[in-house]
Motif scaffolding. Sequence first.
Motif, PDB file in Angstrom:
ATOM      1  N   PHE A 128       0.833  -1.197   0.000  1.00  0.00           N
ATOM      2  CA  PHE A 128       0.000   0.000   0.000  1.00  0.00           C
ATOM      3  C   PHE A 128       0.867   1.245   0.000  1.00  0.00           C
ATOM      4  O   PHE A 128       2.011   1.215   0.437  1.00  0.00           O
ATOM      5  N   ARG A 129       0.314   2.335  -0.504  1.00  0.00           N
ATOM      6  CA  ARG A 129       1.028   3.611  -0.513  1.00  0.00           C
ATOM      7  C   ARG A 129       0.047   4.708  -0.099  1.00  0.00           C
ATOM      8  O   ARG A 129      -1.078   4.759  -0.600  1.00  0.00           O
ATOM      9  N   VAL A 130       0.469   5.571   0.798  1.00  0.00           N
ATOM     10  CA  VAL A 130      -0.358   6.692   1.244  1.00  0.00           C
ATOM     11  C   VAL A 130       0.052   7.925   0.454  1.00  0.00           C
ATOM     12  O   VAL A 130       1.230   8.264   0.386  1.00  0.00           O
ATOM     13  N   VAL A 131      -0.928   8.576  -0.185  1.00  0.00           N
ATOM     14  CA  VAL A 131      -0.654   9.783  -0.962  1.00  0.00           C
ATOM     15  C   VAL A 131      -1.501  10.919  -0.422  1.00  0.00           C
ATOM     16  O   VAL A 131      -2.572  10.700   0.155  1.00  0.00           O
ATOM     17  N   ASP A 132      -1.022  12.140  -0.584  1.00  0.00           N
ATOM     18  CA  ASP A 132      -1.768  13.314  -0.148  1.00  0.00           C
ATOM     19  C   ASP A 132      -2.886  13.605  -1.124  1.00  0.00           C
ATOM     20  O   ASP A 132      -2.693  13.565  -2.338  1.00  0.00           O
ATOM     21  N   ALA A 133      -4.063  13.928  -0.585  1.00  0.00           N
ATOM     22  CA  ALA A 133      -5.199  14.326  -1.397  1.00  0.00           C
ATOM     23  C   ALA A 133      -5.382  15.833  -1.256  1.00  0.00           C
ATOM     24  O   ALA A 133      -4.671  16.485  -0.492  1.00  0.00           O
ATOM     25  N   ARG A 134      -6.339  16.376  -1.974  1.00  0.00           N
ATOM     26  CA  ARG A 134      -6.570  17.810  -1.910  1.00  0.00           C
ATOM     27  C   ARG A 134      -7.103  18.183  -0.531  1.00  0.00           C
ATOM     28  O   ARG A 134      -7.876  17.440   0.063  1.00  0.00           O
ATOM     29  N   GLY A 135      -6.708  19.306  -0.014  1.00  0.00           N
ATOM     30  CA  GLY A 135      -7.062  19.692   1.339  1.00  0.00           C
ATOM     31  C   GLY A 135      -6.106  19.023   2.306  1.00  0.00           C
ATOM     32  O   GLY A 135      -4.936  18.846   2.011  1.00  0.00           O
ATOM     33  N   SER A 136      -6.602  18.606   3.451  1.00  0.00           N
ATOM     34  CA  SER A 136      -5.733  17.956   4.429  1.00  0.00           C
ATOM     35  C   SER A 136      -5.922  16.447   4.441  1.00  0.00           C
ATOM     36  O   SER A 136      -5.484  15.780   5.353  1.00  0.00           O
ATOM     37  N   GLY A 137      -6.602  15.896   3.424  1.00  0.00           N
ATOM     38  CA  GLY A 137      -6.897  14.467   3.403  1.00  0.00           C
ATOM     39  C   GLY A 137      -5.778  13.642   2.796  1.00  0.00           C
ATOM     40  O   GLY A 137      -4.842  14.157   2.193  1.00  0.00           O
ATOM     41  N   THR A 138      -5.887  12.340   3.002  1.00  0.00           N
ATOM     42  CA  THR A 138      -4.955  11.387   2.396  1.00  0.00           C
ATOM     43  C   THR A 138      -5.748  10.266   1.751  1.00  0.00           C
ATOM     44  O   THR A 138      -6.911  10.029   2.100  1.00  0.00           O
ATOM     45  N   LYS A 139      -5.106   9.578   0.812  1.00  0.00           N
ATOM     46  CA  LYS A 139      -5.695   8.394   0.187  1.00  0.00           C
ATOM     47  C   LYS A 139      -4.722   7.245   0.361  1.00  0.00           C
ATOM     48  O   LYS A 139      -3.506   7.437   0.331  1.00  0.00           O
ATOM     49  N   VAL A 140      -5.261   6.060   0.548  1.00  0.00           N
ATOM     50  CA  VAL A 140      -4.432   4.860   0.611  1.00  0.00           C
ATOM     51  C   VAL A 140      -4.615   4.121  -0.703  1.00  0.00           C
ATOM     52  O   VAL A 140      -5.725   3.709  -1.030  1.00  0.00           O
ATOM     53  N   ARG A 141      -3.539   3.974  -1.452  1.00  0.00           N
ATOM     54  CA  ARG A 141      -3.606   3.264  -2.721  1.00  0.00           C
ATOM     55  C   ARG A 141      -3.110   1.840  -2.522  1.00  0.00           C
ATOM     56  O   ARG A 141      -2.062   1.638  -1.933  1.00  0.00           O
ATOM     57  N   ALA A 142      -3.864   0.868  -3.007  1.00  0.00           N
ATOM     58  CA  ALA A 142      -3.440  -0.529  -2.937  1.00  0.00           C
ATOM     59  C   ALA A 142      -2.648  -0.830  -4.207  1.00  0.00           C
ATOM     60  O   ALA A 142      -3.200  -0.844  -5.300  1.00  0.00           O
ATOM     61  N   LEU A 143      -1.333  -1.023  -4.063  1.00  0.00           N
ATOM     62  CA  LEU A 143      -0.510  -1.379  -5.215  1.00  0.00           C
ATOM     63  C   LEU A 143      -0.712  -2.848  -5.561  1.00  0.00           C
ATOM     64  O   LEU A 143      -0.730  -3.219  -6.736  1.00  0.00           O
ATOM     65  N   SER A 144      -0.856  -3.683  -4.542  1.00  0.00           N
ATOM     66  CA  SER A 144      -1.221  -5.083  -4.742  1.00  0.00           C
ATOM     67  C   SER A 144      -1.909  -5.573  -3.482  1.00  0.00           C
ATOM     68  O   SER A 144      -1.629  -5.090  -2.376  1.00  0.00           O
ATOM     69  N   THR A 145      -2.814  -6.529  -3.636  1.00  0.00           N
ATOM     70  CA  THR A 145      -3.555  -7.072  -2.498  1.00  0.00           C
ATOM     71  C   THR A 145      -4.023  -8.477  -2.838  1.00  0.00           C
ATOM     72  O   THR A 145      -4.194  -8.810  -4.021  1.00  0.00           O
ATOM     73  N   ASP A 146      -4.225  -9.293  -1.811  1.00  0.00           N
ATOM     74  CA  ASP A 146      -4.741 -10.641  -2.031  1.00  0.00           C
ATOM     75  C   ASP A 146      -5.925 -10.946  -1.116  1.00  0.00           C
ATOM     76  O   ASP A 146      -6.311 -12.092  -0.963  1.00  0.00           O
ATOM     77  N   VAL A 147      -6.528  -9.906  -0.528  1.00  0.00           N
ATOM     78  CA  VAL A 147      -7.660 -10.064   0.388  1.00  0.00           C
ATOM     79  C   VAL A 147      -8.836  -9.240  -0.127  1.00  0.00           C
ATOM     80  O   VAL A 147      -8.657  -8.106  -0.573  1.00  0.00           O
ATOM     81  N   ALA A 148     -10.025  -9.833  -0.061  1.00  0.00           N
ATOM     82  CA  ALA A 148     -11.237  -9.122  -0.468  1.00  0.00           C
ATOM     83  C   ALA A 148     -12.311  -9.312   0.589  1.00  0.00           C
ATOM     84  O   ALA A 148     -12.379 -10.360   1.236  1.00  0.00           O
ATOM     85  N   ASN A 149     -13.150  -8.281   0.776  1.00  0.00           N
ATOM     86  CA  ASN A 149     -14.329  -8.378   1.636  1.00  0.00           C
ATOM     87  C   ASN A 149     -15.500  -8.763   0.741  1.00  0.00           C
ATOM     88  O   ASN A 149     -15.990  -7.944  -0.034  1.00  0.00           O
TER      89      ASN A 149
END
Length: 123
Positions: A41-62
């Motif tokens: 996962f990678r955390v990137v800055d979003a507009r304003g004071s927010g952040t987004k978590v980007r999943a670069l790869s994953t093997d789990v699903a809900n």
Amino acid sequence: MQNQGRSKRTKTGARTRPHSKKKKHQLGRSPTETTVGEGRFRVVDARGSGTKVRALSTDVANVTDDGETEHATIEDVVENDANPNYARRNIITKGAVIETSAGRARVTSRPGQDGQVNAVLVE
């Protein structure tokens, strides 16, 4: 896909002259293209004071079925309407059909934006 600024032409085709310089909020990013594999996962800055978590790869699903939600492991990407090539490359986007330990499921979240895969079982 770096600058998401205004179009250089009007809808009738006339050339528009820039009324300002390029702004930070007009900047774009390349797509994340979440793959099947060990969780990264990678955390990137979003507009304003927010952040987004980007999943670069994953093997789990809900995976949800009739109101019941369970964790399932992702085995494969069966089909992806966003791009037929994504299914071959095991890239998960919203609307992709994935093979999980609970069965086939359609992805309802945006893993490149939320950092998680939520899916609904497909009969």
